[in-house]
Design a protein around this motif. Structure first.
Motif, PDB file in Angstrom:
ATOM      1  N   LEU A 121       0.794  -1.263   0.062  1.00  0.00           N
ATOM      2  CA  LEU A 121      -0.068   0.059   0.094  1.00  0.00           C
ATOM      3  C   LEU A 121       0.846   1.335   0.129  1.00  0.00           C
ATOM      4  O   LEU A 121       1.798   1.660   0.836  1.00  0.00           O
TER       5      LEU A 121
ATOM      6  N   VAL B  48      -0.818   3.361   8.133  1.00  0.00           N
ATOM      7  CA  VAL B  48      -2.142   3.034   7.610  1.00  0.00           C
ATOM      8  C   VAL B  48      -3.262   3.825   8.408  1.00  0.00           C
ATOM      9  O   VAL B  48      -4.056   4.314   8.075  1.00  0.00           O
TER      10      VAL B  48
ATOM     11  N   PHE C  62      -9.882  -2.900   1.474  1.00  0.00           N
ATOM     12  CA  PHE C  62      -9.564  -1.704   2.627  1.00  0.00           C
ATOM     13  C   PHE C  62     -10.544  -0.892   2.877  1.00  0.00           C
ATOM     14  O   PHE C  62     -10.795  -0.555   4.130  1.00  0.00           O
ATOM     15  N   LYS C  63     -11.345  -0.293   1.779  1.00  0.00           N
ATOM     16  CA  LYS C  63     -12.500   0.598   1.958  1.00  0.00           C
ATOM     17  C   LYS C  63     -13.535   0.105   2.833  1.00  0.00           C
ATOM     18  O   LYS C  63     -14.241   0.484   3.960  1.00  0.00           O
TER      19      LYS C  63
ATOM     20  N   GLN D 267     -12.992  -2.555   5.278  1.00  0.00           N
ATOM     21  CA  GLN D 267     -12.619  -2.754   6.628  1.00  0.00           C
ATOM     22  C   GLN D 267     -12.427  -1.431   7.280  1.00  0.00           C
ATOM     23  O   GLN D 267     -12.543  -1.671   8.526  1.00  0.00           O
ATOM     24  N   ALA D 268     -11.877  -0.494   6.782  1.00  0.00           N
ATOM     25  CA  ALA D 268     -11.658   0.665   7.265  1.00  0.00           C
ATOM     26  C   ALA D 268     -12.803   1.553   7.494  1.00  0.00           C
ATOM     27  O   ALA D 268     -12.797   2.592   8.257  1.00  0.00           O
TER      28      ALA D 268
ATOM     29  N   PHE E  24      -2.525   0.283  -4.436  1.00  0.00           N
ATOM     30  CA  PHE E  24      -2.154  -1.201  -3.801  1.00  0.00           C
ATOM     31  C   PHE E  24      -1.577  -2.056  -5.312  1.00  0.00           C
ATOM     32  O   PHE E  24      -1.932  -1.869  -6.295  1.00  0.00           O
TER      33      PHE E  24
ATOM     34  N   SER F  79       0.225  -6.174   2.409  1.00  0.00           N
ATOM     35  CA  SER F  79      -1.133  -6.985   2.649  1.00  0.00           C
ATOM     36  C   SER F  79      -0.997  -8.358   2.977  1.00  0.00           C
ATOM     37  O   SER F  79      -1.782  -8.855   3.545  1.00  0.00           O
TER      38      SER F  79
ATOM     39  N   ILE G  20      -0.756  -4.536   7.085  1.00  0.00           N
ATOM     40  CA  ILE G  20      -2.075  -3.738   7.198  1.00  0.00           C
ATOM     41  C   ILE G  20      -2.939  -4.277   8.464  1.00  0.00           C
ATOM     42  O   ILE G  20      -3.566  -3.531   8.953  1.00  0.00           O
ATOM     43  N   SER G  21      -2.681  -5.548   8.491  1.00  0.00           N
ATOM     44  CA  SER G  21      -3.612  -6.275   9.548  1.00  0.00           C
ATOM     45  C   SER G  21      -3.319  -5.821  10.969  1.00  0.00           C
ATOM     46  O   SER G  21      -4.058  -6.050  11.823  1.00  0.00           O
TER      47      SER G  21
ATOM     48  N   LEU H 220      -5.945  -3.163  10.525  1.00  0.00           N
ATOM     49  CA  LEU H 220      -7.178  -3.682  10.269  1.00  0.00           C
ATOM     50  C   LEU H 220      -7.284  -5.209  10.346  1.00  0.00           C
ATOM     51  O   LEU H 220      -6.866  -5.767   9.298  1.00  0.00           O
TER      52      LEU H 220
ATOM     53  N   MET I 186      -7.599  -7.941   7.294  1.00  0.00           N
ATOM     54  CA  MET I 186      -7.306  -7.860   6.004  1.00  0.00           C
ATOM     55  C   MET I 186      -5.888  -8.354   5.631  1.00  0.00           C
ATOM     56  O   MET I 186      -4.801  -7.987   6.073  1.00  0.00           O
TER      57      MET I 186
END
Length: 320
Positions: free
Chosen positions: A126, A137, A169-170, A172-173, A201, A222, A236-237, A240, A243
């Motif tokens: 990302l 993030v 992403f959209k 989850q966030a 990404f 990711s 990222i996890s 989030l 993810m």
């Protein structure tokens, strides 16, 4: 009578020899490796490096044939139009096999193709334009929430893994960001560097020159990576939970290819990917060469198809 039976048995044995030898001697001529991407891109680079060493292992040249576009369907059709004899193979990316398109008309690729082995596995990076005032993030999420509809994510096209990564992403966030599809990777990278789009990404090989130059900033991966450039980035996890996804390349033959040929191909892949030179060449880019059994590859295809299919349905994405 005994002589007659003996002659018959010898004739039967003689008739069976060529069949056994046909499998034992495979391959007897060059093999075509169909890559569903244009020459010069990440898939082509991986395919050509692999093909050279794979051919050395098999004792016959493996010739890369580029057949880009059409969500991988033109490349697939080249394989389906050939004999099921192991001389025409397909090296698709994960998106070609797991993201449904209208061109496939609901067909199950695992009924058309015989899995041979995974070849590579790599996460996406990302990244954001260096001018965006975010360095993590969480800061990107906070910025997107403070500026709803103002953060644009680029991708190489609707329904690609980069697009679906953005949708994941959209989701989850819980942010309002905008997808801007392009017709390929080169233009989206140009507009990312100039700030026309703010985030993306993509794979490390395509992003590394821009990261090194400082025009874009890498925020996170990711999925876990051991690469020199990617292993130090956070996941990222961590921000989030849940993810996670990877992209991969794999090897398939046409369904109906003799099991003995598939076994020989699989063993040759396993031995080829042990080559330290191959791994060292791509390690810094976050591309890990990994082999698998045919069944393990089939399981990966089903797993990713389920994940992306559910996301496409919930987000109402129309894929051509």
């Amino acid at each position: 009578m005994l002589l007659k039976h003996a002659v018959g048995a010898i004739a039967l044995m003689a008739g069976l020899v060529p069949l056994g030898q046909a499998h034992a001697e495979y391959p007897e001529r060059p093999i075509r490796l169909i890559v569903p991407f244009a020459a010069g891109g990440p898939a082509d680079m991986v395919g050509r490096e692999f093909a050279k060493l794979f051919g050395d292992r098999l004792g016959q040249p493996v010739v890369v044939v580029n057949a880009g576009g059409g969500h991988g369907v033109p490349a697939l059709n080249q394989v389906l139009g050939a004999e099921a004899d192991g001389y025409t193979l397909l090296m698709p990316a994960s998106g070609n096999m797991t993201i449904p398109s209208k061109a496939m008309q609901g067909k199950d690729v695992l009924t058309l193709l015989a899995p041979v082995s995974l070849l590579t596995e790599s996460p996406h990076v990302l990244v954001v334009n260096a001018g965006l005032p975010v360095k993590s993030v969480q800061e990107l999420i906070d910025y997107a929430r403070a500026h709803p509809g103002k953060v644009n994510f680029g991708s190489a096209g609707v329904g690609g893994v980069a697009h679906l990564g953005m949708e994941l992403f959209k989701n989850q966030a819980k942010v309002d960001v905008v997808h801007v599809p392009y017709r390929g990777t080169s233009q989206v990278l140009t507009d990312l560097a100039s700030g026309q789009v703010q985030a993306l990404f993509s794979s490390m090989p395509s992003l590394k020159p821009m990261i090194d130059k400082g025009s874009v900033r890498a925020l996170a991966m990711s999925a876990p990576s051991q690469g020199a450039d990617t292993g130090k980035l956070p996941l990222i996890s961590q921000t989030l939970p849940g993810m996670s996804y990877t992209t991969w390349y794999a090897l398939f033959a046409k369904a109906g290819t003799p099991p003995a040929v598939l076994d020989k191909l699989n063993q040759a892949v396993v031995e080829t990917l042990r080559n330290p030179e191959l791994n060292q060449k791509f390690e810094s880019q976050g591309v890990a060469f990994v082999s698998s059994t045919p069944q393990q590859l089939a399981d990966v295809v089903r797993r990713d198809s389920k994940q992306w299919g559910a996301l496409i349905e919930s987000a109402g994405i129309e894929i051509e």
